[in-house]
Design an enzyme around this catalytic site. Sequence first.
Site, PDB file in Angstrom:
ATOM      1  N   GLN A 108       0.798  -1.205   0.009  1.00 37.45           N
ATOM      2  CA  GLN A 108      -0.181   0.164  -0.120  1.00 37.45           C
ATOM      3  C   GLN A 108       0.939   1.299  -0.037  1.00 37.45           C
ATOM      4  O   GLN A 108       0.478   2.334  -0.086  1.00 37.45           O
ATOM      5  CB  GLN A 108      -0.861  -0.092   1.430  1.00 37.45           C
ATOM      6  N   HIS A 126      -1.599   1.521  -4.229  1.00 33.52           N
ATOM      7  CA  HIS A 126      -1.890   3.090  -3.911  1.00 33.52           C
ATOM      8  C   HIS A 126      -0.812   3.858  -4.822  1.00 33.52           C
ATOM      9  O   HIS A 126      -0.841   5.076  -4.406  1.00 33.52           O
ATOM     10  CB  HIS A 126      -1.803   3.357  -2.542  1.00 33.52           C
ATOM     11  N   CYS A 134       0.013  15.333 -15.466  1.00 27.23           N
ATOM     12  CA  CYS A 134      -0.788  16.391 -16.055  1.00 27.23           C
ATOM     13  C   CYS A 134      -2.144  15.882 -16.170  1.00 27.23           C
ATOM     14  O   CYS A 134      -2.309  14.816 -16.885  1.00 27.23           O
ATOM     15  CB  CYS A 134      -0.290  17.186 -17.052  1.00 27.23           C
ATOM     16  N   GLY A 198       3.060  -4.751   8.930  1.00 26.16           N
ATOM     17  CA  GLY A 198       2.833  -3.146   8.995  1.00 26.16           C
ATOM     18  C   GLY A 198       1.817  -2.650   8.631  1.00 26.16           C
ATOM     19  O   GLY A 198       1.806  -1.269   8.140  1.00 26.16           O
ATOM     20  N   SER A 200      -2.498  -1.630   9.451  1.00 25.55           N
ATOM     21  CA  SER A 200      -3.680  -1.697  10.407  1.00 25.55           C
ATOM     22  C   SER A 200      -4.683  -2.494   9.703  1.00 25.55           C
ATOM     23  O   SER A 200      -5.805  -2.403  10.404  1.00 25.55           O
ATOM     24  CB  SER A 200      -4.024  -0.132  10.847  1.00 25.55           C
TER      25      SER A 200
HETATM   26  N1  APR Z   1       6.885  -2.801  12.534  1.00 24.41           N
HETATM   27  C1  APR Z   1       5.556  -3.454  12.176  1.00 24.41           C
HETATM   28  N2  APR Z   1       4.519  -2.683  12.410  1.00 24.41           N
HETATM   29  C2  APR Z   1       4.483  -1.400  12.690  1.00 24.41           C
HETATM   30  C3  APR Z   1       5.820  -0.898  12.725  1.00 24.41           C
HETATM   31  C4  APR Z   1       7.029  -1.645  12.537  1.00 24.41           C
HETATM   32  N3  APR Z   1       8.269  -1.081  13.110  1.00 24.41           N
HETATM   33  N4  APR Z   1       5.518   0.720  12.939  1.00 24.41           N
HETATM   34  C5  APR Z   1       4.152   0.860  13.022  1.00 24.41           C
HETATM   35  N5  APR Z   1       3.696  -0.447  12.554  1.00 24.41           N
HETATM   36  C6  APR Z   1       2.160  -0.876  12.556  1.00 24.41           C
HETATM   37  C7  APR Z   1       1.320  -0.191  13.197  1.00 24.41           C
HETATM   38  O1  APR Z   1       1.006  -0.564  14.587  1.00 24.41           O
HETATM   39  C8  APR Z   1       0.010   0.196  12.480  1.00 24.41           C
HETATM   40  O2  APR Z   1      -0.993  -0.778  12.699  1.00 24.41           O
HETATM   41  O3  APR Z   1       1.964  -0.641  11.285  1.00 24.41           O
HETATM   42  C9  APR Z   1       0.343  -0.068  11.053  1.00 24.41           C
HETATM   43  C10 APR Z   1       0.462   1.018  10.187  1.00 24.41           C
HETATM   44  O4  APR Z   1      -1.003   1.209  10.097  1.00 24.41           O
HETATM   45  P1  APR Z   1      -1.492   2.497   9.294  1.00 24.41           P
HETATM   46  O5  APR Z   1      -0.715   3.713   9.619  1.00 24.41           O
HETATM   47  O6  APR Z   1      -2.800   2.446   8.993  1.00 24.41           O
HETATM   48  O7  APR Z   1      -0.796   2.214   7.487  1.00 24.41           O
HETATM   49  P2  APR Z   1      -1.401   1.396   6.469  1.00 24.41           P
HETATM   50  O8  APR Z   1      -2.250   0.305   7.303  1.00 24.41           O
HETATM   51  O9  APR Z   1      -0.572   1.195   5.392  1.00 24.41           O
HETATM   52  O10 APR Z   1      -2.612   2.301   5.882  1.00 24.41           O
HETATM   53  C11 APR Z   1      -3.171   2.165   4.753  1.00 24.41           C
HETATM   54  O11 APR Z   1      -4.078   4.285   4.597  1.00 24.41           O
HETATM   55  O12 APR Z   1      -4.000   6.511   4.395  1.00 24.41           O
HETATM   56  C12 APR Z   1      -4.220   5.357   3.788  1.00 24.41           C
HETATM   57  O13 APR Z   1      -3.084   5.112   1.578  1.00 24.41           O
HETATM   58  C13 APR Z   1      -2.881   5.149   2.947  1.00 24.41           C
HETATM   59  O14 APR Z   1      -1.669   3.227   2.281  1.00 24.41           O
HETATM   60  C14 APR Z   1      -2.347   3.921   3.172  1.00 24.41           C
HETATM   61  C15 APR Z   1      -3.617   3.099   3.854  1.00 24.41           C
END
Ligand code: APR
Length: 260
Positions: A108, A126, A134, A198, A200
């Site tokens: 993602q 993504h 453009c 990594g 959510s």
């Molecule tokens: N190792 C493992 N997990 C980790 C670490 C780490 N070092 N640091 C953070 N995390 C976990 C957090 O606990 C969290 O659950 O990674 C997760 C990141 O979740 P989000 O911040 O929600 O990111 P993501 O799941 O990639 O979001 C999906 O949302 O905003 C949109 O387009 C954006 O691609 C993104 C999508």
Amino acid sequence: MAPQVKDDAFGSACNLLAGARRVVAFTGAGVSAESGIPTYRDAEDGLWTQYDPEEFASIDRFLQDPTLFWRFFQDVRYQAITKAEPNPGHRALAALERAGRLRAVITQNIDGLHQAAGSRTVIELHGNTRSIRCLSCGARYSMETVYLQLARELPPPCRACGGMLKPEVVFFGESLPEAALRQATEAADACDLLLAIGSSLVVYPAAILPERALRRGAGLIMVNRTATPLDEQADAVLRQPAGEVLPLLMEAIGVELEPA
Ligand code: APR
């Protein structure tokens, strides 16, 4: 896939990886956290805990007035992404692919760090920030070129036709690139083990993919610092940082971390 004993998650994960034939990784912002790129929803420094995604990353708002996004890009995202280097977590996945044990990384993330670490089959659900297009004439520019232009013109007009420029990342309210979604769905459907790292797992349609893999009987290893909606269905849940635990997993299953 028979559920593994969960009291030794690391051991279960090693057994699953050793026995799997068609492994696919599914990654989110957490895999790049140890490269210095903030995640989106982490309580302490998640991007969306400081900036409203509706204001800064929705297509409707961008088309109304792109200035807010470009200022956010200029002040926040560009530095974080251009300074970041792959971390041992990215490199572990590239090593697993080099060993012929990983079919694809479905990501993602838009930071390009899997490719920079040496991963070759990377499906960017993504999009990415490498190229800026453009919306009127389709001309493409590099992120660096547009960043320099921002110092003089904000929002930056297309050099060729004066039209509106937009990074080739998926904004909220936009559909995912069809080819990437199709390729990712095929990979998730074909895998016998999914490594979810990594993420959510709260943003759709991307989050459907691990669910699809589970429904088709694949095993699931969850590598995530905090709880996710799929933890209960995972065969192993590893709460350690990806950059620490993924290299340990590679060593445990005999995968050479560095390219020969
Ligand atoms: N190792 C493992 N997990 C980790 C670490 C780490 N070092 N640091 C953070 N995390 C976990 C957090 O606990 C969290 O659950 O990674 C997760 C990141 O979740 P989000 O911040 O929600 O990111 P993501 O799941 O990639 O979001 C999906 O949302 O905003 C949109 O387009 C954006 O691609 C993104 C999508």
